[in-house]
Scaffold this motif. Structure first.
Motif, mmCIF file in Angstrom:
data_model
loop_
_atom_site.group_PDB
_atom_site.id
_atom_site.type_symbol
_atom_site.label_atom_id
_atom_site.label_comp_id
_atom_site.label_asym_id
_atom_site.label_seq_id
_atom_site.Cartn_x
_atom_site.Cartn_y
_atom_site.Cartn_z
ATOM 1 N N ALA A 162 -22.966 18.474 45.896
ATOM 2 C CA ALA A 162 -23.881 19.306 46.679
ATOM 3 C C ALA A 162 -23.368 19.491 48.105
ATOM 4 O O ALA A 162 -23.409 20.599 48.661
ATOM 5 C CB ALA A 162 -25.278 18.677 46.683
ATOM 6 N N ILE A 163 -22.866 18.410 48.706
ATOM 7 C CA ILE A 163 -22.330 18.487 50.068
ATOM 8 C C ILE A 163 -21.118 19.411 50.124
ATOM 9 O O ILE A 163 -21.002 20.269 51.022
ATOM 10 C CB ILE A 163 -21.970 17.082 50.570
ATOM 11 N N ALA A 164 -20.204 19.253 49.173
ATOM 12 C CA ALA A 164 -19.019 20.108 49.151
ATOM 13 C C ALA A 164 -19.405 21.575 48.968
ATOM 14 O O ALA A 164 -18.863 22.468 49.643
ATOM 15 C CB ALA A 164 -18.072 19.659 48.034
ATOM 16 N N THR A 165 -20.346 21.839 48.069
ATOM 17 C CA THR A 165 -20.767 23.213 47.818
ATOM 18 C C THR A 165 -21.430 23.826 49.040
ATOM 19 O O THR A 165 -21.162 24.981 49.407
ATOM 20 C CB THR A 165 -21.733 23.254 46.618
ATOM 21 N N LEU A 166 -22.304 23.079 49.694
ATOM 22 C CA LEU A 166 -22.962 23.578 50.905
ATOM 23 C C LEU A 166 -21.946 23.862 52.013
ATOM 24 O O LEU A 166 -22.077 24.846 52.753
ATOM 25 C CB LEU A 166 -24.002 22.574 51.386
ATOM 26 N N ALA A 167 -20.922 23.006 52.132
ATOM 27 C CA ALA A 167 -19.885 23.231 53.139
ATOM 28 C C ALA A 167 -19.106 24.511 52.844
ATOM 29 O O ALA A 167 -18.784 25.283 53.759
ATOM 30 C CB ALA A 167 -18.938 22.035 53.198
ATOM 31 N N SER A 200 -14.410 14.756 51.397
ATOM 32 C CA SER A 200 -13.267 15.200 52.210
ATOM 33 C C SER A 200 -13.179 16.717 52.241
ATOM 34 O O SER A 200 -12.914 17.314 53.303
ATOM 35 C CB SER A 200 -11.972 14.601 51.657
ATOM 36 N N ILE A 201 -13.387 17.358 51.094
ATOM 37 C CA ILE A 201 -13.369 18.823 51.050
ATOM 38 C C ILE A 201 -14.490 19.384 51.924
ATOM 39 O O ILE A 201 -14.299 20.341 52.701
ATOM 40 C CB ILE A 201 -13.523 19.316 49.596
ATOM 41 N N GLY A 202 -15.681 18.789 51.828
ATOM 42 C CA GLY A 202 -16.783 19.238 52.671
ATOM 43 C C GLY A 202 -16.494 19.059 54.149
ATOM 44 O O GLY A 202 -16.733 19.972 54.964
ATOM 45 N N LEU A 203 -15.968 17.901 54.536
ATOM 46 C CA LEU A 203 -15.617 17.652 55.938
ATOM 47 C C LEU A 203 -14.542 18.620 56.422
ATOM 48 O O LEU A 203 -14.568 19.060 57.577
ATOM 49 C CB LEU A 203 -15.130 16.208 56.099
ATOM 50 N N MET A 204 -13.598 18.949 55.550
ATOM 51 C CA MET A 204 -12.532 19.871 55.929
ATOM 52 C C MET A 204 -13.108 21.228 56.319
ATOM 53 O O MET A 204 -12.775 21.784 57.377
ATOM 54 C CB MET A 204 -11.549 20.038 54.775
ATOM 55 N N PHE A 205 -13.973 21.790 55.484
ATOM 56 C CA PHE A 205 -14.542 23.102 55.794
ATOM 57 C C PHE A 205 -15.346 23.056 57.094
ATOM 58 O O PHE A 205 -15.231 23.952 57.940
ATOM 59 C CB PHE A 205 -15.422 23.580 54.634
ATOM 60 N N VAL A 206 -16.152 22.031 57.267
ATOM 61 C CA VAL A 206 -16.972 21.916 58.482
ATOM 62 C C VAL A 206 -16.080 21.789 59.716
ATOM 63 O O VAL A 206 -16.306 22.445 60.747
ATOM 64 C CB VAL A 206 -17.926 20.713 58.377
ATOM 65 N N GLY A 213 -8.979 11.077 59.605
ATOM 66 C CA GLY A 213 -7.818 11.954 59.574
ATOM 67 C C GLY A 213 -8.159 13.335 59.061
ATOM 68 O O GLY A 213 -7.674 14.351 59.592
ATOM 69 N N VAL A 214 -8.980 13.419 58.013
ATOM 70 C CA VAL A 214 -9.383 14.715 57.464
ATOM 71 C C VAL A 214 -10.083 15.546 58.531
ATOM 72 O O VAL A 214 -9.803 16.741 58.697
ATOM 73 C CB VAL A 214 -10.306 14.521 56.238
ATOM 74 N N VAL A 215 -10.981 14.925 59.287
ATOM 75 C CA VAL A 215 -11.726 15.638 60.323
ATOM 76 C C VAL A 215 -10.798 16.100 61.446
ATOM 77 O O VAL A 215 -10.816 17.261 61.863
ATOM 78 C CB VAL A 215 -12.852 14.747 60.880
ATOM 79 N N ILE A 216 -9.950 15.193 61.936
ATOM 80 C CA ILE A 216 -9.087 15.534 63.078
ATOM 81 C C ILE A 216 -8.068 16.603 62.693
ATOM 82 O O ILE A 216 -7.878 17.591 63.418
ATOM 83 C CB ILE A 216 -8.383 14.265 63.602
#
Length: 453
Positions: A8-13, A80-86, A362-365
């Motif tokens: 759900a988090i990844a999809t929302l992102a 990680s995919i969700g954090l990447m998009f955000v 690392g994913v975020v930065i």
């Protein structure tokens, strides 16, 4: 429950990134819109399809799927995919907030793109010199390494796809690093830049050198015996052709781009692999473009931290040298873990190395940096409107951003093509500051606007 929540988090992102691209970004082709477009295309719905309805596409994929840690792996990868998009969106928006005047200038430069003539750009002599040097260098390496004979040998190799794979592994690609760098990134940008200047100035000698460099580049890309380099080069040139007349980004342009990629890739697959049917070529294209890329991500998250520890900077060569650690690239460690042999590599998109080194941080930065860099390229260069330099930079950005989808961030910058737009942007900014610092000087933007009026 955590697995469902992570999906759900990844999809929302993904939905948020798509909404940002549609409603917040300017609807023009730029480095930042190409970045979001590529991410949504390869790691958006295609990622969800791969994760939710996939059949393991390799022995490694099957081994990971049967692991007792698979639920935890799925949660970590989805988050990680969700954090990447955000974070990518945040990086783009951060630069917008820090450079509001540049945002307005870039929008002014793009607003009437379709009605602007190509700016009459200077630089004929230095482009002539650079193009000639590159062409002579590339043709010399191709002659010394017998690239034409290798290419003809590949086309005449009998047998199935496996026989061609063996031939490619034994003979494909140059052993000269500088040649590969020039062929992959530098020469294509110079071809576009010099070709447009030659056209605008009616310079036949610069046009002849551009054609020579084009021939050397095509030979160098074909000699890799991979399909992607030559197809991506054709797509680069088609992008430039489109941008010569229009710069609009909507769903029709996106569908057209994907359709053109299909139409180019599928015949090349059928030529390279005799006996392949169009339906098989279509399936192979989807596998290579989407499933293969997402399976590479799965190898990283399946390995770290369940079988290998996070490296905490050991994957970065410069940092390892400073601290005194032994440099061990993650693409070697992950490949050795799953295949138990040396000499193989597992490369994945830019957040894979970020995860290997620094986990979620690392994913975020890395994602923030990627979004900010692409937007900074836009704001530094697109304010100039339609020019040979702008089109060449956008074409180079296309390849650089594509390489972000399949390789690490440092690799994409140094050898993957993203460093060229960055270098041009830096030079352009320094030139702008120098103009302002001169007594009675005016900014490049003011000169440009005055010239148009």
């Amino acid at each position: 429950m955590m697995v469902v929540a992570s999906y759900a988090i990844a999809t929302l992102a993904m939905i948020g990134a798509a909404a940002y691209l549609i409603f917040r970004c300017d609807r023009f082709v730029s480095a930042s819109t190409m970045l979001l477009g590529f991410l949504l295309l390869v790691y958006g719905p295609a990622y969800l399809l791969y994760m939710l309805w996939r059949i393991p596409i390799s022995a490694v994929d099957k081994q990971i799927s049967q692991s007792v840690h698979f639920p935890e792996i799925t949660v970590a990868l989805n988050l990680s995919i969700g954090l990447m998009f955000v974070a990518v969106v945040a990086g783009i928006e951060l630069v917008n907030r820090l450079m509001p005047a540049a945002v307005k200038s870039a929008r002014d430069g793009l607003k009437n793109w379709s009605h602007q003539p190509l700016a009459r750009a200077p630089g004929e002599m230095w482009l002539l010199g650079i193009g000639l040097v590159l062409a002579v260098f590339m043709l010399w390496i191709s002659y010394r390494e017998h690239h034409l004979q290798i290419l003809l040998g590949y086309l005449s190799t009998p047998g199935d796809e496996f026989a061609k794979i063996v031939y490619r592994q034994q003979n494909g690609g140059s052993r000269v690093y500088l040649f590969n760098l020039v062929t992959g990134t530098i020469a294509p940008m110079i071809i576009v830049w010099a070709g447009l200047v030659a056209w605008g100035r009616r310079s036949w000698i610069l046009g002849a050198v551009t054609v020579l460099l084009l021939a050397a580049t095509i030979l160098g890309k074909l000699e890799t015996l991979n399909k992607a380099p030559i197809v991506l080069f054709v797509l680069q040139l088609l992008l430039v052709g489109y941008l010569l007349f229009r710069n609009n980004l909507d769903w029709r342009v996106c569908l057209l781009g994907v359709g053109v990629a299909f139409l180019i890739f599928i015949p090349i697959f059928m030529i390279a692999i005799p006996g392949m049917q169009p339906s098989e070529a279509f399936e192979f294209f989807y596998y290579r473009a989407f499933d293969f890329s997402n399976a590479a991500l799965m190898e990283y998250w399946g390995a770290i931290p369940w079988r290998l520890d996070h490296m905490w900077g050991g994957n970065l060569r410069v940092l390892s040298a400073i601290v005194g650690w032994k440099w061990q690239p993650s693409y070697d460690l992950v490949a050795r873990l799953w295949r138990s042999v040396d000499g193989t590599h597992t490369t994945a998109m830019f957040i894979a190395d970020a995860w290997a080194d620094f986990s979620y941080l690392g994913v975020v930065i890395y994602s923030l940096v990627v979004g900010a860099l692409c937007r900074w390229i836009d704001l530094s260069l697109l304010r100039m409107g339609k020019s040979a330099m702008t089109l060449a930079v956008l074409a180079a950005s296309f390849i650089g951003i594509y390489n972000l989808m399949i390789s690490a961030l440092p690799t994409s910058i140094v050898t993957g093509g993203l460093g060229l737009p960055l270098a041009v942007a830096v030079i352009q900014q320094l030139s702008r500051y120098w103009q302002r610092a001169k007594p009675g000087g005016h900014s490049a933007d003011a000169v440009e606007i005055k010239g148009r009026s």
